[in-house]
Scaffold this motif. Structure first.
Motif, mmCIF file in Angstrom:
data_model
loop_
_atom_site.group_PDB
_atom_site.id
_atom_site.type_symbol
_atom_site.label_atom_id
_atom_site.label_comp_id
_atom_site.label_asym_id
_atom_site.label_seq_id
_atom_site.Cartn_x
_atom_site.Cartn_y
_atom_site.Cartn_z
ATOM 1 N N ILE A 109 -9.994 4.618 -0.452
ATOM 2 C CA ILE A 109 -9.228 5.660 -1.141
ATOM 3 C C ILE A 109 -9.651 7.042 -0.668
ATOM 4 O O ILE A 109 -8.823 7.967 -0.593
ATOM 5 N N GLY B 65 0.808 -1.220 0.000
ATOM 6 C CA GLY B 65 0.000 0.000 0.000
ATOM 7 C C GLY B 65 0.833 1.257 0.000
ATOM 8 O O GLY B 65 2.016 1.242 0.361
ATOM 9 N N GLU C 103 -2.949 1.402 -4.653
ATOM 10 C CA GLU C 103 -3.866 1.107 -3.557
ATOM 11 C C GLU C 103 -4.736 -0.107 -3.882
ATOM 12 O O GLU C 103 -5.031 -0.930 -3.012
ATOM 13 N N SER D 4 -0.525 4.364 1.362
ATOM 14 C CA SER D 4 -0.925 5.278 2.426
ATOM 15 C C SER D 4 -0.092 5.033 3.680
ATOM 16 O O SER D 4 0.126 3.887 4.074
ATOM 17 N N ILE E 260 -1.008 9.644 -2.733
ATOM 18 C CA ILE E 260 -1.605 8.313 -2.792
ATOM 19 C C ILE E 260 -1.727 7.901 -4.255
ATOM 20 O O ILE E 260 -2.207 8.677 -5.083
#
Length: 578
Positions: free
Chosen positions: A286, A69, A305, A71, A300
């Motif tokens: 998201i 990921g 993601e 984030s 991001i």
């Protein structure tokens, strides 16, 4: 190496990881772990699975997301809406409490993970943009109401079923004579306590002189306090023998290695629900990730993601879990607690693994009413009926979409609700794009600017119509422009020239080209010239590859003012220059 870092973001942030980041991540992990233990048990209950499935679904998925990921603050695991969708989907193929039910949950997570992974690999994250945010807000609001209603049976101590609001209320109503009042007391007390903790405990602790960090930790531990107090009460007073339902035995083990089913029948049945769960989960995830990243000026990557969430769901499928996504509440807690990297999630997974190994015997006497109270308090924060008022005042079309989504979800169930949300979002998009804004414009006195004749005091000429097209032209909306011009230019009118101002047109597809050709032929038959102005380079390049410009019965002007000077009489030109 750059490509590898794209698919493995851990190689990027891991290079600069230091002791300060480790300290901050560990503190955040402790807070989130405390919060996540009762939440995981509760969301497993909501999904209709054994409580340990909630913990299992919060270990491997978190670690995999930390690797893939982007984030720095997103906390992945079971969430309320996805848990409800899971229960709705697998409740149609297996009976709750059976081995088939658990296998169906694994298969659902597998299909969801595979779908998300494919979207990420092929960089299709933009597809989520086709879901309108008001519609998603309406769906989540309705889901929050359904989830809270579904937990009333645990608070009342009755056996009820149903997947829609009318079914649930009717089922609960038919069981009112079987209410267990001890369970009601536990459930209401836990609910009131948790609401009080959420709103009042932190300010109270700060007034006593505790540090903000310690106040935050103790506030997040509120659900744990409710779990401990009610568990002790049930054990000490032997309430389980008085009709209070408890969690019972929870295996003391790390997540087992599990296999989803490859049955074609099961896969075909769960495929559509898996896609819907993936879309809703990704949109929720998201949205949270981008909101939190913006606060720290971080970036991001939506496509990555998708890969991170896909890997997390595949991890859940092979370790005894069920579909997961990024949770709003725990992600905000993770962010506020100071998490700097996804490593905080990995440390949280370690804490949950320790809990799975050593703490599960302690929840044997935990009443399900307490878990239900935890869910109710968590999901009621998702309910936002003000979206109806906001959309009513801003856009009646959006209001209709939100209201329809809420109503369909409550009355027909979450699967129909989410499917209708997707369809309504696409319909709204097609509706708006099929009716592009086209303004008739005139010259602003003393300038070379042109504005809408309905909004500004501008100069016009009875023999000239200038239409500013404010959107690209393609197959969905091409006929709209054709009909508009046909209605505006009729037999016997004074109009001699029509100018299409293309300053906002970025593309003209073949269907739109055919419409322009039809407009040109009709105006030519009427003795009216068709002209273009301010055509962008790429659009002009494409038009030059056709015969349209050769057959055009007018001219292409560099600017609208040039068209005005050439197509109006001298009196208007002099007045315009004043």
């Amino acid at each position: 190496m750059t490509t590898l870092r794209r698919y493995l973001p851990i190689l990027d942030w891991g290079r600069t990881y230091d002791k300060n980041a480790f300290s901050n991540d560990m503190i955040a992990a402790v807070i989130v772990t405390i919060m996540l233990i009762p939440q995981s048990l509760a969301y497993a209950l909501l999904a209709g699975l054994p409580p340990e499935a909630g913990i299992y679904a919060s270990i491997a998925p978190i670690i995999l997301y930390a690797i893939f990921g982007t984030s720095r603050a997103l906390a992945v695991g079971p969430v309320a809406v996805v848990s409800l969708l899971t229960a709705s989907a697998i409740g149609q193929v297996a009976e709750q409490g059976t081995a088939g039910y658990a296998v169906a949950a694994l298969t659902l997570a597998f299909l969801s993970g595979g779908f998300l992974l494919l979207l990420g690999v092929f960089r299709l994250g933009f597809l989520a943009n086709f879901l309108s945010h008001p519609v998603i807000a309406g769906f989540i609001t309705a889901s929050g109401i359904l989830i809270a209603t579904s937990q009333l049976k645990h608070v009342l101590g009755v056996s009820a079923d149903g997947h829609t609001l009318p079914q649930m209320l009717a089922s609960i109503g038919s069981q009112l004579d079987q209410i267990n009042w001890i369970t009601v007391g536990i459930g209401i007390t836990a609910t009131v306590f948790l609401f009080w903790v959420r709103k009042n405990l932190k300010p109270l602790l700060k007034r006593t002189g505790l540090s903000p960090l310690m106040s935050d930790i103790l506030t997040k531990a509120g659900p744990v306090a409710a779990v401990v107090a009610t568990t002790v009460a049930v054990w000490a007073l032997d309430l389980s023998n008085k009709g209070v339902k408890i969690v019972g035995d929870v295996p003391q083990s790390l997540p087992p290695l599990t296999m989803p089913s490859m049955s074609p029948d099961l896969i075909s049945t769960l495929l559509v629900p898996a896609i819907l769960i993936s879309i809703i989960g990704f949109v929720e995830s998201i949205s949270v990730a981008q909101t939190l990243a913006a606060k720290r000026r971080q970036r991001i990557d939506p496509d990555q993601e998708l890969i991170g969430l896909g890997a997390a769901n595949l991890g859940a499928a092979f370790t005894g879990g069920f579909p997961v996504t990024g949770g709003f509440s725990r992600s905000v807690v993770n962010f506020d607690a100071g998490a700097e990297t996804p490593a905080a999630g990995a440390y949280t997974a370690m804490g949950l693994a320790i809990a799975a190994l050593f703490l599960t015997p302690l929840v044997y006497f935990l009443p399900t009413a307490t878990l239900a109270a935890t869910i109710i308090v968590a999901v009621l924060s998702l309910v936002d009926l003000s979206i109806l008022k906001k959309t009513w005042g801003y856009s009646k079309a959006d209001f209709a979409a939100v209201a329809a989504t809420i109503l369909l979800t409550l009355v027909l169930g979450v699967e129909v609700g989410v499917a209708s949300g997707v369809i309504i979002s696409l319909f709204l998009h097609l509706y708006h794009t099929s009716r592009p804004h086209v303004a008739e414009v005139g010259l602003v006195p003393g300038t070379q600017h042109f504005r809408n004749i309905l909004r500004h005091d501008v100069k016009t000429d009875s023999t000239l119509v200038t239409l500013r097209v404010d959107q690209s032209l393609f197959f969905v909306n091409a006929r709209f422009l054709e009909d508009l011009i046909q209605n505006r230019v009729t037999d016997g009118c004074d109009i001699k020239n029509v100018v299409l101002m293309f300053s906002a047109v970025n593309e003209v597809d073949y269907s739109a080209l055919e419409s322009l050709e039809a407009i040109n032929l009709r105006l030519k038959d009427l003795g009216v010239g068709l002209h273009l102005s301010e055509v962008k380079g790429p659009v002009m390049d494409r038009l030059k590859r056709s015969h349209f410009l050769d057959e055009l019965n007018g001219r292409v002007f560099l600017s609208q003012f040039e068209a005005w000077r050439n197509l109006t009489n001298s009196r208007n030109i002099e007045n315009a220059a004043e």
